[in-house]
Design a protein around this motif. Structure first.
Motif, PDB file in Angstrom:
ATOM      1  N   PRO A 191      -7.813  -6.772  -2.792  1.00 14.56           N
ATOM      2  CA  PRO A 191      -6.671  -6.070  -3.400  1.00 14.56           C
ATOM      3  C   PRO A 191      -5.698  -7.051  -4.029  1.00 14.56           C
ATOM      4  CG  PRO A 191      -6.448  -6.123  -1.017  1.00 14.56           C
ATOM      5  CD  PRO A 191      -7.810  -6.677  -1.322  1.00 14.56           C
ATOM      6  N   ASP A 206      -8.931  -6.299  -8.400  1.00 13.24           N
ATOM      7  CA  ASP A 206      -9.160  -7.038  -9.636  1.00 13.24           C
ATOM      8  C   ASP A 206     -10.557  -6.684 -10.136  1.00 13.24           C
ATOM      9  OD1 ASP A 206      -9.634  -8.834 -11.651  1.00 13.24           O
ATOM     10  OD2 ASP A 206      -8.929 -10.593 -10.577  1.00 13.24           O
ATOM     11  N   ASP A 255       4.285  -5.370 -11.150  1.00  8.29           N
ATOM     12  CA  ASP A 255       4.742  -4.618  -9.979  1.00  8.29           C
ATOM     13  C   ASP A 255       5.299  -5.527  -8.883  1.00  8.29           C
ATOM     14  OD1 ASP A 255       3.892  -2.187 -11.092  1.00  8.29           O
ATOM     15  OD2 ASP A 255       1.847  -2.489 -10.349  1.00  8.29           O
ATOM     16  N   GLN A 262       0.825  -1.204   0.000  1.00  4.87           N
ATOM     17  CA  GLN A 262       0.000   0.000   0.000  1.00  4.87           C
ATOM     18  C   GLN A 262       0.862   1.257   0.000  1.00  4.87           C
ATOM     19  OE1 GLN A 262      -2.591   0.361   3.434  1.00  4.87           O
ATOM     20  NE2 GLN A 262      -4.135   1.440   2.244  1.00  4.87           N
ATOM     21  N   ARG A 297     -13.780  -7.730  -4.503  1.00  3.38           N
ATOM     22  CA  ARG A 297     -12.898  -6.546  -4.521  1.00  3.38           C
ATOM     23  C   ARG A 297     -11.657  -6.721  -3.634  1.00  3.38           C
ATOM     24  NH1 ARG A 297     -17.982  -3.842  -4.113  1.00  3.38           N
ATOM     25  NH2 ARG A 297     -17.509  -2.945  -2.088  1.00  3.38           N
ATOM     26  N   SER A 343      -4.184  -2.689  -6.246  1.00  2.00           N
ATOM     27  CA  SER A 343      -5.265  -2.395  -7.181  1.00  2.00           C
ATOM     28  C   SER A 343      -6.255  -3.552  -7.142  1.00  2.00           C
ATOM     29  CB  SER A 343      -4.726  -2.203  -8.604  1.00  2.00           C
ATOM     30  OG  SER A 343      -4.050  -3.364  -9.037  1.00  2.00           O
ATOM     31  N   SER A 377       2.081   2.165  -3.255  1.00  2.00           N
ATOM     32  CA  SER A 377       0.980   2.420  -4.210  1.00  2.00           C
ATOM     33  C   SER A 377       0.878   1.313  -5.257  1.00  2.00           C
ATOM     34  CB  SER A 377       1.166   3.789  -4.891  1.00  2.00           C
ATOM     35  OG  SER A 377       1.193   4.820  -3.946  1.00  2.00           O
TER      36      SER A 377
END
Length: 335
Positions: free
Chosen positions: A232, A224, A238, A216, A230, A222, A219
């Protein structure tokens, strides 16, 4: 889970080759003790079931099928972790893609597309086998090196939580790679000064608070878009960045040498990074979606709070299977 069951899996997991289906693609699971090798294998079947896609896992022999059934039940129904591997075990599976029906043509019968199967011969070795020669057991270590030399796909599990406490990922890595390179150099398989394997590097325990918070802060989180819960994720592109950052937090300070060592021994185009979790995040059945204030799915070192919902566990295996299948097709075309 009883100790008897765990030992039975390991002692019977080397069936008579003549009694089991043969596979062409060998994948080894690699990691320090406690890095989650056995749990990773158990979570693979659950991940495929929850995905409800075309892929399924099929045991190629009796012990592998028993392992699949009992480990899946332990992780999903009993909500407990499998015991750590104590002896060398080999499990033969097929990743099978269910064929889709071809559209019916006028005047012709509908035909099924040909099923695609990826043969996987998974070695589940005790983490101590990967340690330096001073502590690795002789016969066990030799068996491990034999298997790695025969494999062409490796799942390397990097446990950032263990590394923070024990800092021993590098010592479990370097000695084995040096021995493996020596062996393969002697047989002419150390081409271009690199090992011939495809390597899936998995940062494990994404569900742990320290790992999630690090992602986190960078950053890298995200959701999917196809995930109704939902949860993360960290995109594969990345994952290497997260791996590098987590390597800086090590009890010994040696984790920073893990990535350069991997890139020294393997071709960079054959390495892919993943961020994984074998148990995933807790899902409140009343909410039905990820709650950033209530997401811990781990109760203790042995117990899981809710249903296991693996994250990015099947993807490394499918990627390796595809790479090995494509490599086999290329060899066949050149003959």
């Amino acid at each position: 889970m009883s100790e008897t069951s765990a030992n039975r899996w390991n002692t019977t997991a080397n069936p008579d080759p003549g009694q089991s289906a043969r596979t062409n693609h060998n994948i080894a699971i690699w990691g320090a003790p406690g890095s989650g090798k056995t749990t990773f294998l158990a979570a693979l079947n659950i991940a495929l079931i929850l995905k409800d896609g075309p892929w399924r896992l099929i045991g190629a022999d009796g012990p592998s099928t028993d392992f699949l059934i009992e480990m899946t039940a332990a992780l999903s129904q009993d909500q407990c972790f499998p015991q750590a591997t104590s002896t060398l075990g080999r499990y033969r599976w097929f990743l099978s893609e269910k064929p889709e029906l071809q559209p019916r043509r006028w005047g012709r019968k509908r035909k099924e597309a040909r099923a695609w199967k990826i043969g996987i011969d998974v070695l589940d070795a005790p983490g101590r086998s990967y340690h330096s020669k001073r502590t690795g057991r002789g016969t066990e270590r030799e068996d491990l090196l034999d298997s790695l030399a025969a494999s062409r796909g490796i799942v390397f599990l990097f446990d950032p939580v263990r590394e923070f406490k024990d800092g021993d990922a590098f010592v479990h890595l370097h000695g084995v790679l040096a021995d493996l390179a020596r062996r393969m150099l002697a047989t002419g398989e150390y081409a271009d000064d690199t090992l011939p394997h495809h390597l899936a590097v998995c940062v494990t325990k994404f569900d742990e608070l320290q790992v999630l918070q690090t992602a986190q802060k960078l950053s890298l989180l995200s959701p999917d878009p196809e995930d109704p819960h939902r949860f993360p994720r960290v995109a594969d592109e990345d994952a290497e960045e997260l791996f590098q950052m987590l390597s800086t937090v090590s009890a010994s300070g040696n984790a920073g040498m893990v990535l350069p060592t991997l890139k020294q021994y393997f071709r960079s185009d054959r390495i892919k990074f993943f961020v994984t979790s074998s148990i995933g995040f807790y899902l409140d059945p009343m909410k039905g979606h990820f709650d950033p204030d209530d997401h811990q799915n781990l109760i203790s070192a042995y117990q899981i709070r809710g249903q296991a919902r693996p994250i990015n566990v099947m993807e490394p295996m499918l990627w390796l299977g595809r790479q090995l299948s494509a490599e086999g097709d290329d060899r066949g075309a050149r003959r």
